[in-house]
Design a protein around this motif. Structure first.
Motif, mmCIF file in Angstrom:
data_model
loop_
_atom_site.group_PDB
_atom_site.id
_atom_site.type_symbol
_atom_site.label_atom_id
_atom_site.label_comp_id
_atom_site.label_asym_id
_atom_site.label_seq_id
_atom_site.Cartn_x
_atom_site.Cartn_y
_atom_site.Cartn_z
ATOM 1 N N ALA A 83 6.400 -11.292 2.590
ATOM 2 C CA ALA A 83 6.477 -9.864 2.236
ATOM 3 C C ALA A 83 5.761 -9.010 3.277
ATOM 4 O O ALA A 83 6.268 -7.963 3.691
ATOM 5 N N ALA A 84 4.592 -9.446 3.711
ATOM 6 C CA ALA A 84 3.836 -8.680 4.706
ATOM 7 C C ALA A 84 4.587 -8.588 6.033
ATOM 8 O O ALA A 84 4.628 -7.522 6.661
ATOM 9 N N VAL A 85 5.197 -9.686 6.445
ATOM 10 C CA VAL A 85 5.954 -9.675 7.702
ATOM 11 C C VAL A 85 7.172 -8.773 7.602
ATOM 12 O O VAL A 85 7.442 -7.968 8.501
ATOM 13 N N THR A 99 9.730 -4.031 9.550
ATOM 14 C CA THR A 99 10.804 -3.071 9.293
ATOM 15 C C THR A 99 10.346 -1.704 8.811
ATOM 16 O O THR A 99 11.179 -0.813 8.623
ATOM 17 N N ALA A 100 9.063 -1.507 8.613
ATOM 18 C CA ALA A 100 8.579 -0.267 7.991
ATOM 19 C C ALA A 100 8.948 0.988 8.773
ATOM 20 O O ALA A 100 9.301 2.011 8.180
ATOM 21 N N ASP A 101 8.878 0.946 10.080
ATOM 22 C CA ASP A 101 9.145 2.159 10.857
ATOM 23 C C ASP A 101 10.631 2.404 11.120
ATOM 24 O O ASP A 101 10.988 3.408 11.716
ATOM 25 N N ARG A 102 11.490 1.528 10.642
ATOM 26 C CA ARG A 102 12.938 1.685 10.868
ATOM 27 C C ARG A 102 13.638 2.465 9.764
ATOM 28 O O ARG A 102 14.793 2.824 9.911
ATOM 29 N N PHE A 103 12.967 2.698 8.658
ATOM 30 C CA PHE A 103 13.602 3.315 7.505
ATOM 31 C C PHE A 103 13.047 4.699 7.229
ATOM 32 O O PHE A 103 11.924 5.008 7.578
ATOM 33 N N GLU A 104 13.864 5.505 6.549
ATOM 34 C CA GLU A 104 13.452 6.838 6.126
ATOM 35 C C GLU A 104 13.922 7.060 4.690
ATOM 36 O O GLU A 104 14.811 6.368 4.199
ATOM 37 N N GLY A 105 13.361 8.036 4.031
ATOM 38 C CA GLY A 105 13.807 8.420 2.685
ATOM 39 C C GLY A 105 13.575 7.337 1.654
ATOM 40 O O GLY A 105 12.532 6.688 1.629
ATOM 41 N N TRP A 106 14.578 7.155 0.789
ATOM 42 C CA TRP A 106 14.450 6.193 -0.302
ATOM 43 C C TRP A 106 14.341 4.765 0.192
ATOM 44 O O TRP A 106 13.695 3.929 -0.450
ATOM 45 N N GLY A 115 6.430 -4.001 -1.074
ATOM 46 C CA GLY A 115 5.089 -4.421 -0.664
ATOM 47 C C GLY A 115 4.076 -4.240 -1.789
ATOM 48 O O GLY A 115 3.206 -5.086 -1.998
ATOM 49 N N THR A 116 4.176 -3.146 -2.516
ATOM 50 C CA THR A 116 3.263 -2.883 -3.624
ATOM 51 C C THR A 116 3.442 -3.916 -4.732
ATOM 52 O O THR A 116 2.458 -4.405 -5.297
ATOM 53 N N PHE A 117 4.689 -4.246 -5.044
ATOM 54 C CA PHE A 117 4.947 -5.246 -6.075
ATOM 55 C C PHE A 117 4.285 -6.568 -5.706
ATOM 56 O O PHE A 117 3.612 -7.182 -6.534
ATOM 57 N N GLY A 118 4.471 -6.999 -4.467
ATOM 58 C CA GLY A 118 3.884 -8.268 -4.035
ATOM 59 C C GLY A 118 2.370 -8.250 -4.104
ATOM 60 O O GLY A 118 1.745 -9.195 -4.598
ATOM 61 N N ALA A 119 1.755 -7.171 -3.635
ATOM 62 C CA ALA A 119 0.294 -7.073 -3.658
ATOM 63 C C ALA A 119 -0.238 -7.022 -5.086
ATOM 64 O O ALA A 119 -1.225 -7.680 -5.422
ATOM 65 N N ALA A 120 0.431 -6.254 -5.948
ATOM 66 C CA ALA A 120 -0.010 -6.152 -7.344
ATOM 67 C C ALA A 120 0.149 -7.488 -8.064
ATOM 68 O O ALA A 120 -0.750 -7.924 -8.796
ATOM 69 N N PHE A 121 1.285 -8.140 -7.849
ATOM 70 C CA PHE A 121 1.538 -9.418 -8.514
ATOM 71 C C PHE A 121 0.503 -10.455 -8.088
ATOM 72 O O PHE A 121 -0.072 -11.162 -8.920
ATOM 73 N N LEU A 122 0.232 -10.535 -6.783
ATOM 74 C CA LEU A 122 -0.754 -11.497 -6.298
ATOM 75 C C LEU A 122 -2.160 -11.113 -6.729
ATOM 76 O O LEU A 122 -2.991 -11.983 -7.006
ATOM 77 N N GLY A 123 -2.454 -9.820 -6.795
ATOM 78 C CA GLY A 123 -3.774 -9.385 -7.240
ATOM 79 C C GLY A 123 -4.045 -9.773 -8.689
ATOM 80 O O GLY A 123 -5.126 -10.278 -9.015
ATOM 81 N N ILE A 124 -3.073 -9.546 -9.549
ATOM 82 C CA ILE A 124 -3.227 -9.925 -10.956
ATOM 83 C C ILE A 124 -3.320 -11.445 -11.080
ATOM 84 O O ILE A 124 -4.139 -11.969 -11.849
ATOM 85 N N ALA A 125 -2.519 -12.156 -10.315
ATOM 86 C CA ALA A 125 -2.581 -13.614 -10.342
ATOM 87 C C ALA A 125 -3.949 -14.107 -9.878
ATOM 88 O O ALA A 125 -4.491 -15.073 -10.430
ATOM 89 N N GLY A 126 -4.523 -13.440 -8.892
ATOM 90 C CA GLY A 126 -5.861 -13.803 -8.425
ATOM 91 C C GLY A 126 -6.913 -13.595 -9.492
ATOM 92 O O GLY A 126 -7.815 -14.416 -9.664
ATOM 93 N N VAL A 127 -6.795 -12.494 -10.224
ATOM 94 C CA VAL A 127 -7.737 -12.221 -11.313
ATOM 95 C C VAL A 127 -7.618 -13.308 -12.385
ATOM 96 O O VAL A 127 -8.625 -13.773 -12.928
ATOM 97 N N GLN A 128 -6.414 -13.728 -12.672
ATOM 98 C CA GLN A 128 -6.221 -14.800 -13.653
ATOM 99 C C GLN A 128 -6.724 -16.132 -13.109
ATOM 100 O O GLN A 128 -7.309 -16.921 -13.839
#
Length: 103
Positions: free
Chosen positions: A31-33, A38-45, A54-67
């Motif tokens: 996900a990070a790669v 590709t982050a600078d290649r896109f605009e808008g939605w 990216g947020t979904f992956g970080a949040a999912f792994l963060g909650i999993a880490g807490v567990q």
């Protein structure tokens, strides 16, 4: 997710935890790669969708880490369905804020 799926079938063995940790790290790195390349290649939605990914992956792994570190009450609070929905909700909110900021 790997720990939840394999844990229900094989119990709480160290091998399940190691396999789950490894697959989580690999998924996070992918996900990070993808976001980094590709982050600078896109605009808008499309850019906001990438931020959501990216947020979904970080949040999912963060909650999993807490567990994983056994924070008291985390396992009861974040059943797999709630874990998934919380990560998804955070991704949608962050994508919306990101999109409004770009407009």
């Amino acid at each position: 997710m790997t720990i939840s799926v394999l844990g229900s079938q094989y119990g709480e063995s160290p091998g399940v935890g190691i396999l789950g940790l490894f697959s989580g790290v690999v998924a996070g790195l992918i996900a990070a790669v993808v976001v980094g390349v590709t982050a600078d290649r896109f605009e808008g939605w499309a850019a906001s969708a990438l931020v959501a990914y990216g947020t979904f992956g970080a949040a999912f792994l963060g909650i999993a880490g807490v567990q994983y570190v056994n924070v008291p009450g985390a396992d009861d609070l974040f059943a797999f369905r709630i874990h998934l929905l919380t990560s998804l909700l955070l991704a949608v909110v962050v994508a919306g804020v990101d999109h409004r900021g770009r407009a």
